[in-house]
Design a protein around this motif. Structure first.
Motif, PDB file in Angstrom:
ATOM      1  N   ALA A 178       0.842  -1.192   0.000  1.00 27.06           N
ATOM      2  CA  ALA A 178       0.000   0.000   0.000  1.00 27.06           C
ATOM      3  C   ALA A 178       0.875   1.238   0.000  1.00 27.06           C
ATOM      4  CB  ALA A 178      -0.897  -0.002   1.236  1.00 27.06           C
ATOM      5  N   ARG A 179       0.326   2.352  -0.469  1.00 29.63           N
ATOM      6  CA  ARG A 179       1.026   3.630  -0.452  1.00 29.63           C
ATOM      7  C   ARG A 179      -0.011   4.721  -0.310  1.00 29.63           C
ATOM      8  NH1 ARG A 179       3.983   5.601  -5.056  1.00 29.63           N
ATOM      9  NH2 ARG A 179       2.469   7.155  -5.510  1.00 29.63           N
ATOM     10  N   HIS A 180       0.437   5.935  -0.134  1.00 33.38           N
ATOM     11  CA  HIS A 180      -0.488   7.050  -0.021  1.00 33.38           C
ATOM     12  C   HIS A 180       0.097   8.246  -0.746  1.00 33.38           C
ATOM     13  CE1 HIS A 180       2.243   8.260   3.201  1.00 33.38           C
ATOM     14  NE2 HIS A 180       2.143   7.029   3.607  1.00 33.38           N
ATOM     15  N   ASP A 181      -0.800   9.108  -1.253  1.00 37.10           N
ATOM     16  CA  ASP A 181      -0.373  10.247  -2.064  1.00 37.10           C
ATOM     17  C   ASP A 181      -1.098  11.520  -1.635  1.00 37.10           C
ATOM     18  OD1 ASP A 181       1.445   8.940  -3.861  1.00 37.10           O
ATOM     19  OD2 ASP A 181      -0.299   7.945  -4.720  1.00 37.10           O
ATOM     20  N   ASP A 182      -1.266  11.737  -0.351  1.00 37.92           N
ATOM     21  CA  ASP A 182      -1.952  12.930   0.136  1.00 37.92           C
ATOM     22  C   ASP A 182      -1.126  14.156  -0.215  1.00 37.92           C
ATOM     23  OD1 ASP A 182      -3.465  14.778   1.452  1.00 37.92           O
ATOM     24  OD2 ASP A 182      -3.157  13.932   3.456  1.00 37.92           O
ATOM     25  N   GLU A 183      -1.753  15.147  -0.846  1.00 36.04           N
ATOM     26  CA  GLU A 183      -1.033  16.338  -1.283  1.00 36.04           C
ATOM     27  C   GLU A 183      -1.081  17.477  -0.270  1.00 36.04           C
ATOM     28  OE1 GLU A 183       1.093  16.747  -3.787  1.00 36.04           O
ATOM     29  OE2 GLU A 183       0.808  14.636  -4.235  1.00 36.04           O
ATOM     30  N   SER A 184      -1.819  17.330   0.846  1.00 36.05           N
ATOM     31  CA  SER A 184      -1.805  18.366   1.872  1.00 36.05           C
ATOM     32  C   SER A 184      -0.994  17.846   3.053  1.00 36.05           C
ATOM     33  CB  SER A 184      -3.230  18.726   2.304  1.00 36.05           C
ATOM     34  OG  SER A 184      -3.830  17.636   2.951  1.00 36.05           O
ATOM     35  N   PHE A 185      -0.262  18.757   3.676  1.00 34.01           N
ATOM     36  CA  PHE A 185       0.643  18.346   4.743  1.00 34.01           C
ATOM     37  C   PHE A 185       0.386  19.202   5.980  1.00 34.01           C
ATOM     38  CE2 PHE A 185       2.656  17.498   0.677  1.00 34.01           C
ATOM     39  CZ  PHE A 185       2.909  16.145   0.794  1.00 34.01           C
ATOM     40  N   SER A 186       0.304  18.568   7.123  1.00 37.47           N
ATOM     41  CA  SER A 186      -0.038  19.271   8.350  1.00 37.47           C
ATOM     42  C   SER A 186       1.113  20.087   8.925  1.00 37.47           C
ATOM     43  CB  SER A 186      -0.541  18.270   9.393  1.00 37.47           C
ATOM     44  OG  SER A 186       0.432  17.278   9.651  1.00 37.47           O
ATOM     45  N   ALA A 187       2.339  19.827   8.533  1.00 37.96           N
ATOM     46  CA  ALA A 187       3.497  20.501   9.140  1.00 37.96           C
ATOM     47  C   ALA A 187       4.125  21.551   8.227  1.00 37.96           C
ATOM     48  CB  ALA A 187       4.546  19.464   9.536  1.00 37.96           C
ATOM     49  N   GLY A 188       3.415  21.989   7.192  1.00 37.91           N
ATOM     50  CA  GLY A 188       3.986  22.969   6.279  1.00 37.91           C
ATOM     51  C   GLY A 188       3.908  22.476   4.859  1.00 37.91           C
ATOM     52  N   GLU A 189       4.991  22.689   4.104  1.00 39.52           N
ATOM     53  CA  GLU A 189       4.982  22.304   2.695  1.00 39.52           C
ATOM     54  C   GLU A 189       6.370  21.847   2.253  1.00 39.52           C
ATOM     55  OE1 GLU A 189       5.694  26.616   0.561  1.00 39.52           O
ATOM     56  OE2 GLU A 189       3.691  26.172   1.348  1.00 39.52           O
ATOM     57  N   PRO A 190       6.424  21.064   1.175  1.00 36.56           N
ATOM     58  CA  PRO A 190       7.730  20.651   0.662  1.00 36.56           C
ATOM     59  C   PRO A 190       8.586  21.871   0.336  1.00 36.56           C
ATOM     60  CG  PRO A 190       5.977  19.431  -0.400  1.00 36.56           C
ATOM     61  CD  PRO A 190       5.320  20.528   0.390  1.00 36.56           C
TER      62      PRO A 190
END
Length: 160
Positions: free
Chosen positions: A28-40
C-alpha cells in the motif's frame, strides 16, 4: 518501480495505475497532497541543515536530536542517517496525523512512501528531506514502522 535522483539522494517512486492510494497489488502507499506541518521545500533554495541520526540503543529506538526549533517560513534540509541495524522512517506531521498513519502502517507494514514529508531508510543508509515550515506550532517526526514509535522513536519540531 522507477528510481529518481534528486540532489544526489535516490528517491524511490512506485508507479501505480490505481487511482486509490490503497488499491492495487503490491504494498500500500499514499499520495496525500496536503501536509499538516507545512509544505515541501525547494531544494534549489538555501536551507538550514539539520542532521538527524536514527538508531537503536539499550532497548530503545531513537532520533538524535529529538527536538528541533525553527522559525516560521524557515526552510530546513533534514540530512538523515540510519546508523541502526533495522529499517527506520522519518515522517514529519502533526501527532494526530502520525498516529493515524501509524494505524495504517500496522495493517500495511511494507507501505511505500513517496511523500515529500517522509522517507524510509535501510540500515547504514542516508537520505534527506527539504521542508518549509509555514505553520506555527509543535509538530513531530516519528518512525511509524510498527513498534518503533512505541519504543521511543519520536522527535519534536517547534515552529516559532
Amino acid at each position: 518501480m522507477k528510481v529518481l535522483h534528486r540532489t544526489g539522494v535516490a528517491v524511490f517512486v512506485a508507479t501505480c495505475l490505481a487511482t486509490s492510494a490503497w488499491a492495487g497489488p503490491g504494498p500500500a502507499r499514499h499520495d496525500d497532497e496536503s501536509f499538516s506541518a507545512g509544505e515541501p521545500g525547494d531544494a534549489k533554495k538555501p536551507a538550514r541543515i539539520v542532521q538527524v541520526t536514527m538508531g537503536e540503543s539499550d532497548g530503545k529506538m531513537t532520533f538524535t536530536p529529538d527536538k528541533v526549533e525553527v522559525k516560521k517560513d524557515e526552510q530546513i534540509r533534514f540530512v538523515l542517517r540510519n546508523n541502526g541495524e533495522l529499517d527506520h522512517e522519518f515522517i514529519l506531521a502533526t501527532t494526530a496525523d502520525n498516529l493515524k498513519h501509524a494505524e495504517a502502517m500496522k495493517k500495511n507494514p511494507d507501505m511505500e512512501h513517496a511523500d515529500p514529508n517522509g522517507i524510509r531508510l535501510a540500515p547504514k543508509k542516508a537520505g534527506e528531506i527539504v521542508w518549509k515550515f509555514t505553520k506555527l506550532g509543535t509538530f513531530e517526526y516519528s518512525c511509524l514502522i510498527p513498534g518503533h514509535r512505541q519504543a521511543g522513536m519520536i522527535g519534536a519540531v517547534v515552529v516559532k
